[in-house]
Design an enzyme around this catalytic site. Sequence first.
Site, short mmCIF file in Angstrom:
data_model
loop_
_atom_site.label_atom_id
_atom_site.label_comp_id
_atom_site.label_asym_id
_atom_site.label_seq_id
_atom_site.Cartn_x
_atom_site.Cartn_y
_atom_site.Cartn_z
CG HIS A 29 -0.35 -0.27 2.52
ND1 HIS A 29 0.10 -1.52 2.90
CD2 HIS A 29 -0.10 0.54 3.58
CE1 HIS A 29 0.60 -1.47 4.11
NE2 HIS A 29 0.50 -0.23 4.56
NE ARG A 56 -4.93 9.95 3.98
CZ ARG A 56 -4.32 8.91 4.55
NH1 ARG A 56 -3.05 9.02 4.94
NH2 ARG A 56 -4.95 7.78 4.74
#
Length: 336
Positions: free
Chosen positions: A272, A282
């Site tokens: 990932h 974020r």
Amino acid sequence: MDYEPPFLDVYKPLLLQNSHGVGVDDGVSGIRKDKSEWCELPLIDLSRLSLDHVEREECMKEMSEAARTWGFFQVVNHGVSQELLQNLRQEQMEVFRNPFAEKSRENFLNLPPRSYRWGNPSATSLSQISWSEAFHLFLPDIARIDDPHQSLRSSIEAFASAVAPLAESLLQILAQKLNMKFSYFQENCSANTCFLRLNRYPPCPLHSRVFGLLPHTDSSFLTILNQDQIGGLQLMKDGKWISVKPNPQALVINIGDLFQAVSNDMYISAKHQVVGGEKEERFSVAYFYNPRKDAVIESEMMPAVYRKFSFGEYREQIEKDVKETGDKVGLSRFLL
């Protein structure tokens, strides 16, 4: 802003070298720039575990199937309150707002050296750049956080206390579905062996050319992730990068390398990455369920896919590979 790490200054030579390039490829080793095509991870409602036997078994089966086919799933009704998560997010935002010169000090927060990390100052190519910063906290070190940051310490401790039993519950179910002994995890893992990572991904003016976080797999048994609603997490599925749609009520669970090894590849540790955002920052926090260094990683299933190794040996091999090649090689180093 004085709290931003000096990404552009440090990476300037690499950026100049690649000023005419198109950036990181969009293939299997690079960034998928289009975040509009969201993917819904398998969703497991943990409240079903307290219902009748049939419903409980079906819930456990779905969890195991997701670990086999995705290596990722998300859980709701997990027992970690939204208030707790929101308090931690607020504290997380505030600590990252400290000036870079302050938070990069060796004894910031009274934590061990290298608890605060940012980017990859030793990167030799654009594909090795991570546009992010993080605090890496082994659980025993949380108590060291100094009194001026007591509210941060309390929020982190509350989160760790809430997700630790969740991790054990999930591991017990996943182990049971493979007829593995849960006592193995109990004997090798504890609060003293797990750690947390507080992540911040600043706005990135080069978001189409660099990563927020490089493609990787987790060197854990299991990881529990709480992310905000900005999006950016992507995982590899069937040879393609897909974007994970945030769910405000869910925690994201992923299988780590160690569980893949002891499950003899029945469960997968999926690669990932995080794609940076151009204008929005974020935040996320990850809990890594790890064993002690001398824990023996070995599958009871035969024929075994991997040779026996210790967690300490695995970490040393990763550090060696990163130093020599710039990237983690991982489990393939231990194939029989």
